[in-house]
Structures are given as structure tokens and as C-alpha cells.
Scaffold this active site. Structure first.
Site, short mmCIF file in Angstrom:
data_model
loop_
_atom_site.label_atom_id
_atom_site.label_comp_id
_atom_site.label_asym_id
_atom_site.label_seq_id
_atom_site.Cartn_x
_atom_site.Cartn_y
_atom_site.Cartn_z
N CYS A 90 -42.94 -79.22 44.52
CA CYS A 90 -41.65 -79.91 44.34
C CYS A 90 -41.03 -79.51 43.02
O CYS A 90 -40.71 -80.36 42.18
CB CYS A 90 -41.85 -81.42 44.37
SG CYS A 90 -42.63 -81.96 45.88
N ASP A 91 -40.89 -78.21 42.81
CA ASP A 91 -40.30 -77.72 41.57
C ASP A 91 -39.46 -76.51 41.95
O ASP A 91 -39.96 -75.59 42.58
CB ASP A 91 -41.41 -77.30 40.60
CG ASP A 91 -40.87 -77.03 39.21
OD1 ASP A 91 -39.77 -76.46 39.10
OD2 ASP A 91 -41.55 -77.37 38.23
#
Ligand code: PLP
Length: 378
Positions: A326-327
């Protein structure tokens, strides 16, 4: 992809993502370098892949080692390396680590600054030391410039000082940059090195060794010259600048010994479009990414080759390739022009080739709950 790796994947079906390294390829790469550059002593740059399996095998083949930390030194010693075949090659060391390495029998150290030389004088008396000089890294896909090395004038003064303060001023090192594709870079760097040899000779010091660094390539997307062409370029540079008074030669390959020996098998987790627009690239999310070993995709510098089950069978289309975290920095390739088969689907296995170097130890300890990259050595 070797037959041995193919068989392993077919039979073992490892959970992905997984790095599989064929040790026979590492051995062959080592032997090829020795064959084409017989005058040079090979110091494997341990950071490229510090797997004990690799280090132990290279000890068996007679390799020396370039280590950058006490842990890398211990790793080599544990694998049976003679401390006199180790170089503590980082120019950024704590004095207590120099002391510990010296106590373990290491007698060859790098430096490129006054403060580092001061530490060596205090902690490694009588040792052989070599000074790293600044060289331009033009032509390298993964630069190692600016941060390391000093100007020739400073290198000269420091090597004189090394003698005057009880060290053995042994030689000069440089690194032309990793994945160096411009073979003429060694001629430029060896030329600068020879100037330094002359300057020191005038000061009554006969340097004995040129450390030509790493920079030899692995095979990624772009074609690269074979190792024999690199060896020829180096020998031409050495005879051009040193004539028939060749000093001892050292090379420090990392990438070229282990890169081609490994592949990462990964799985397609998701294929997505961001809009209904025609012709827009698909986003292909893999179960491996920047945080699980593919750090060298930073700025899309290293462009790995990919294999899918649908290659050469149908149309291809543009993709953006990304990791699972989630980056949004975890995007592998967006601008490099990757295309993959339109038949690609969720669950397909993709193989990322030539990933034996600079992957495993770049993997985070568990960002976002994803485990570090696993590796198998066969
Ligand atoms: C990383 C490194 C190497 C290895 O470079 P490659 O381009 O991987 O061959 C060699 N020498 C030093 C000092 C290094 O830091």
C-alpha cells in the site's frame, strides 16, 4: 533460466515470491572471469548476494572477497575464507570495526579521506591500504560515484601520509559504476590511476596494486558485451598506461558473478484498468515489489527481463508493473515501455530474470505484512 531452475520450479512449485539461484552459473561466471582475466585476483563483492552457499562455493574455487562490514567479514571467515584474502573495502568504517577486523587477521583496507586514514593508523597498524579515487560513472546504469573516492591530489598526499604513519601504501582503487556498459571507462580510470602511481613514485613510494572495481554486467533488457570484451578492454587499458610494468591487478565483481544465476518467480495478484479509455496501459500488480527485493527498479534504472506463460503466443499491450504494498512508490516500471501478453491473467506466474544480484538483502523485513523474499540455492 537454466534447466536446473526450470526443473526445480516444475517439481517443487515453491510459494511465490521466491528467488532461485543456480550455483553452477555462479561457478561458471567466476571461472570465465578467471579465464579471460588471468592476471587479476578476484575479490567477490559480497554485498551483491551474501548467501553462505555462494560465499562457501567461491571459497572453494579460490576466490578472495571484498567485504564492507564486520558481518560480511564474519560471513566469509565462517565460510572458510583466509582473512588474508579479505579486503575491508568500504571507505566508511567505524574504528571499532577496523580494530575487530584487524584482530581477526584482516590486513587490507580501503580509505578515501583523512579521517578514515586516521582510523586505520590507529586501528590497523602496518596494514596494506589502498586509496579510492573519484571517477566519472558515465555509462553505468547504477552509479557508485560522488559518495566514494577523492581527487588525485588528495589521494597522493594521503598515501604519502600512510607511509609516514606506519601503514603500507599498497595501491589505488576505483569503481566505474555498476552495470557499466561503456567499456572505455576503464581506460579513463586506469589513466588517472597511472598518473597517481607516477606522482607517488616521485615521492619514493612504489605502489603495487590497481583495484579495478566491479561494474561488469548482468543481462537485463538491453544487450551487453560479453565478459571477454570487458577483460580485453581492461588489459588494453593496463598495458596502454603501465606498459610492461604491470602492477598486481584486482577486480571486485558482484553483479556479473551472481546476477544471471538467479530468477524470481512471482505471481500476478491483480490486473486492473483505471478508466474505460481505449488503449490505456493495464496495471499489473505482482506479489513482489520494491520492498521485497526489487529496489534496483528505483527510477527504473535496472530493467529486468520478464517471462510469462503466454510469451510469443499472441498480442501484447502496454503495462504498468507494480508491487503489492500500500505504497505508491512501489511501482516497478511505468515509463520504461514494458509490454506483456494480453492473455495474461490473475494467478499467472511470471519469472523475473537475472535477479541473483542486489535483490535478496534489499528486501524489507516485513513492510505491510509481506514477508522478506525467500531464496533457494540449488
Ligand atoms: C558494490 C561494489 C562492488 C561490486 O560492484 P558490481 O558492479 O556489482 O560488480 C565492487 N567494489 C565495491 C567497492 C563495491 O562497493
Amino acid at each position: 533460466m537454466t534447466a536446473k531452475i526450470r526443473r526445480f520450479l516444475d517439481e517443487q512449485k515453491p510459494e511465490t515470491p521466491c528467488l532461485i539461484v543456480d550455483l553452477d552459473v555462479v561457478a561458471e561466471n567466476y571461472r570465465a572471469l578467471r579465464r579471460y582475466l588471468p592476471l587479476a585476483e578476484v575479490f567477490y563483492a559480497v554485498k551483491a548476494n551474501p548467501a553462505p552457499e555462494i560465499v562457501a562455493m567461491l571459497v572453494g574455487l579460490g576466490s578472495s572477497f571484498d567485504a564492507a562490514s564486520l558481518n560480511e567479514i564474519d560471513l566469509c571467515l565462517d565460510a572458510g575464507a583466509d582473512p588474508l584474502r579479505l579486503s575491508f573495502g568500504s571507505t566508511i568504517k567505524k574504528q571499532k570495526d577496523i580494530e575487530a577486523a584487524f584482530a581477526k587477521g584482516v590486513r587490507l583496507f580501503a580509505f578515501d579521506s583523512q579521517a578514515e586514514l586516521d582510523k586505520l593508523v590507529a586501528a590497523a597498524p602496518g596494514s596494506r591500504v589502498f586509496c579510492r579515487i573519484l571517477v566519472d560513472n558515465a555509462g553505468a546504469d547504477w552509479p557508485l560515484s560522488r559518495k566514494f573516492g577523492c581527487e588525485l591530489e588528495m589521494a597522493r598526499d594521503l598515501l604519502v601520509q600512510a607511509r609516514d604513519r606506519g601503514l603500507d601504501p599498497y595501491g589505488v582503487s576505483f569503481h566505474v559504476g555498476s552495470q557499466q556498459t561503456d567499456l572505455s571507462q576503464w581506460d579513463v580510470a586506469v589513466g588517472r590511476t597511472a598518473m597517481l602511481f607516477t606522482a607517488l613514485s616521485e615521492a619514493g613510494i612504489e605502489l603495487k596494486m590497481v583495484n579495478l572495481g566491479g561494474g561488469f554486467p548482468a543481462r537485463y533488457k538491453a544487450e551487453v558485451a560479453e565478459i571477454d570484451a570487458y577483460a580485453d578492454a581492461i588489459m588494453r587499458a593496463m598495458t596502454h598506461h603501465f606498459g610492461n610494468r604491470l602492477p598486481a591487478m584486482v577486480v571486485e565483481p558482484g553483479r556479473s558473478l551472481v546476477g544471471d544465476a538467479g530468477i524470481i518467480q512471482t505471481e500476478v495478484v491483480l490486473i486492473a484498468k483505471k478508466s474505460y479509455r481505449e488503449g490505456e496501459a493495464r496495471w499489473v500488480y505482482l506479489d513482489v515489489g520494491k520492498f521485497s527485493g526489487l529496489a534496483e527498479t528505483t527510477d527504473e534504472l535496472i530493467k529486468y527481463r520478464l517471462r510469462t506463460p503466454h510469451d510469443h503466443k499472441g498480442a501484447v499491450g502496454p503495462v504498468v508493473l507494480a508491487g503489492p504494498t500500500c505504497d505508491s512508490i512501489d511501482i516497478l516500471y511505468e515509463k520504461a515501455g514494458y509490454e506483456l501478453p494480453l492473455d495474461l491473467k490473475v494467478g499467472d506466474k511470471i519469472e523475473i530474470l537475472a535477479t541473483g544480484a542486489y535483490t535478496l538483502t534489499y528486501s524489507s523485513v516485513g513492510f505491510n505484512g509481506f514477508p522478506p523474499l525467500r531464496a533457494v540455492y540449488i
